[in-house]
Scaffold this motif. Structure first.
Motif, PDB file in Angstrom:
ATOM      1  N   ALA A  47       0.826  -1.205   0.000  1.00 29.56           N
ATOM      2  CA  ALA A  47       0.000   0.000   0.000  1.00 29.56           C
ATOM      3  C   ALA A  47       0.863   1.259   0.000  1.00 29.56           C
ATOM      4  O   ALA A  47       0.581   2.223  -0.719  1.00 29.56           O
ATOM      5  N   ASP A  48       1.918   1.252   0.783  1.00 36.29           N
ATOM      6  CA  ASP A  48       2.815   2.408   0.845  1.00 36.29           C
ATOM      7  C   ASP A  48       3.518   2.625  -0.497  1.00 36.29           C
ATOM      8  O   ASP A  48       3.684   3.767  -0.948  1.00 36.29           O
ATOM      9  N   TYR A  49       3.943   1.535  -1.123  1.00 40.63           N
ATOM     10  CA  TYR A  49       4.597   1.657  -2.431  1.00 40.63           C
ATOM     11  C   TYR A  49       3.639   2.227  -3.468  1.00 40.63           C
ATOM     12  O   TYR A  49       3.988   3.148  -4.216  1.00 40.63           O
ATOM     13  N   GLN A  50       2.420   1.705  -3.503  1.00 39.48           N
ATOM     14  CA  GLN A  50       1.426   2.182  -4.469  1.00 39.48           C
ATOM     15  C   GLN A  50       1.015   3.623  -4.199  1.00 39.48           C
ATOM     16  O   GLN A  50       0.624   4.355  -5.115  1.00 39.48           O
ATOM     17  N   ALA A  51       1.152   4.055  -2.945  1.00 38.37           N
ATOM     18  CA  ALA A  51       0.810   5.435  -2.580  1.00 38.37           C
ATOM     19  C   ALA A  51       1.977   6.388  -2.826  1.00 38.37           C
ATOM     20  O   ALA A  51       1.869   7.588  -2.540  1.00 38.37           O
ATOM     21  N   GLY A  52       3.085   5.895  -3.340  1.00 36.98           N
ATOM     22  CA  GLY A  52       4.221   6.749  -3.659  1.00 36.98           C
ATOM     23  C   GLY A  52       5.143   7.035  -2.499  1.00 36.98           C
ATOM     24  O   GLY A  52       6.035   7.904  -2.607  1.00 36.98           O
ATOM     25  N   LYS A  53       4.990   6.311  -1.378  1.00 35.58           N
ATOM     26  CA  LYS A  53       5.809   6.592  -0.207  1.00 35.58           C
ATOM     27  C   LYS A  53       7.259   6.112  -0.339  1.00 35.58           C
ATOM     28  O   LYS A  53       8.088   6.411   0.520  1.00 35.58           O
ATOM     29  N   PHE A  54       7.557   5.351  -1.403  1.00 37.21           N
ATOM     30  CA  PHE A  54       8.933   4.916  -1.640  1.00 37.21           C
ATOM     31  C   PHE A  54       9.682   5.913  -2.530  1.00 37.21           C
ATOM     32  O   PHE A  54      10.840   5.696  -2.872  1.00 37.21           O
ATOM     33  N   GLY A  55       9.009   7.002  -2.874  1.00 32.07           N
ATOM     34  CA  GLY A  55       9.642   8.026  -3.703  1.00 32.07           C
ATOM     35  C   GLY A  55       9.378   7.836  -5.183  1.00 32.07           C
ATOM     36  O   GLY A  55       8.673   6.917  -5.599  1.00 32.07           O
ATOM     37  N   PRO A  56       9.964   8.698  -6.013  1.00 34.49           N
ATOM     38  CA  PRO A  56       9.717   8.678  -7.457  1.00 34.49           C
ATOM     39  C   PRO A  56      10.371   7.485  -8.129  1.00 34.49           C
ATOM     40  O   PRO A  56      11.239   6.832  -7.540  1.00 34.49           O
ATOM     41  N   PRO A  57       9.976   7.178  -9.355  1.00 37.15           N
ATOM     42  CA  PRO A  57      10.617   6.083 -10.100  1.00 37.15           C
ATOM     43  C   PRO A  57      12.088   6.382 -10.331  1.00 37.15           C
ATOM     44  O   PRO A  57      12.551   7.522 -10.312  1.00 37.15           O
ATOM     45  N   VAL A  58      12.839   5.319 -10.575  1.00 38.77           N
ATOM     46  CA  VAL A  58      14.252   5.428 -10.894  1.00 38.77           C
ATOM     47  C   VAL A  58      14.410   5.892 -12.328  1.00 38.77           C
ATOM     48  O   VAL A  58      13.729   5.406 -13.229  1.00 38.77           O
ATOM     49  N   LYS A  59      15.289   6.850 -12.527  1.00 35.21           N
ATOM     50  CA  LYS A  59      15.568   7.324 -13.880  1.00 35.21           C
ATOM     51  C   LYS A  59      16.825   6.645 -14.400  1.00 35.21           C
ATOM     52  O   LYS A  59      17.909   6.817 -13.856  1.00 35.21           O
ATOM     53  N   SER A  60      16.640   5.819 -15.435  1.00 37.61           N
ATOM     54  CA  SER A  60      17.797   5.094 -15.968  1.00 37.61           C
ATOM     55  C   SER A  60      17.941   5.348 -17.463  1.00 37.61           C
ATOM     56  O   SER A  60      17.085   5.966 -18.083  1.00 37.61           O
TER      57      SER A  60
END
Length: 287
Positions: free
Chosen positions: A274-287
């Motif tokens: 739930a935390d991941y889906q809510a964006g609590k892990f931060g923005p996507p990785v830019k590669s």
């Protein structure tokens, strides 16, 4: 030395490999997931061959990873601006803690060949801040002995400390031996431990059980062992060989591992998703 606990091989096996769908190439389990109590504090050890795009942006929570590069080049990118390229013999440590989001990619057209260990965190450390540390091969000190050397990535061997700074102390050493040479490896008596043969032909323990390349084994342990006392593992090479040894103190807690998360309860796993889906892990990785 008669009072030193002598380690022997407990269970031993050879890794079985499966071909994977592109961009992954091949995978094998050195330590299969699910044997939480037997392997505590280790969750799994995966051996992977992969092309770029296999392990793009993904999350983790509740444990640590220790990635040893066998061959090829591995690029690490995280969503806090971290980026580096690791080469054979280099190791990367990550504390996923409360939430990490990163990518582990082969460089250009390389096929990266890696060993990734999942090392558990005790309950009180599962909400710590995510962090990373790279240990380059040349920065890991070496303890020489007649006919070989021990490269110390983590823990202390022969009075030499490895540079890896993990939240949960553990040992990771790479032992290189010439044909006919032998070595007595000393580990804390209270550690759970296992070995993996990267190359060669090796005899382990006073019983001299033989393992060749891709052979793995857990070691006998002393349940009431003390951290300040040493145990000993006898190692002898029949031919030029290289062995990895991992050891750590069991945590003795419930383990619930699901997808990219390792927690103590299923409710905590659901919370992580739930935390991941809510964006609590931060923005996507830019590669």
């Amino acid at each position: 030395m008669t009072n030193v606990f002598q380690r022997e091989l407990k269970n031993h096996w050879y890794v079985q490999y499966n071909e994977m769908s592109f961009p992954a190439v091949q995978k094998g389990w050195v330590l299969e997931p699910g044997n939480w109590k037997e392997h505590d504090p280790f969750i799994l050890l995966a051996e992977d061959w992969f092309k770029r795009g296999t392990f793009s942006d993904h999350p983790h929570r509740g444990f640590q990873t220790v990635t040893y590069v066998i061959d090829g080049r591995l690029e690490h990118i995280d969503n806090h601006g971290g980026q580096d390229i690791l080469e054979p013999g280099d190791v990367q440590y990550m504390n996923a803690g409360s939430g990490a989001r990163h990518a582990e990619e082969a460089v250009d057209n390389d096929i990266a060949h890696t060993l990734q260990l999942w090392l558990n965190l005790p309950k009180e450390l599962k909400n710590t801040k995510a962090s990373y540390q790279n240990v380059y091969k040349e920065h890991a000190p070496v303890v020489p002995f007649e006919g070989g050397q021990v490269r110390v990535y983590s823990g202390e061997i022969g009075g030499v400390k490895g540079p890896l700074q993990s939240l949960v102390p553990f040992h990771l050493v790479e032992i290189s031996l010439t044909a006919g040479s032998s070595y007595h490896l000393h580990l804390p008596e209270n550690h759970n431990a296992f070995v993996y043969v990267l190359s060669g032909d090796v005899l382990f323990g006073m019983n001299e059980i033989n393992l060749k390349k891709t052979g793995a084994a857990t070691l006998t342990s002393k349940v009431d062992g003390k951290g300040e006392k040493e145990s000993e593992l006898y190692i002898k090479a029949n031919k030029r060989s290289k062995v990895l040894v991992y050891s750590g103190v069991p945590i003795n807690e419930e383990v619930v591992a699901y997808g990219p998360f390792v927690m103590n309860t299923m409710d905590e796993i659901k919370e992580a998703y739930a935390d991941y889906q809510a964006g609590k892990f931060g923005p996507p990785v830019k590669s």
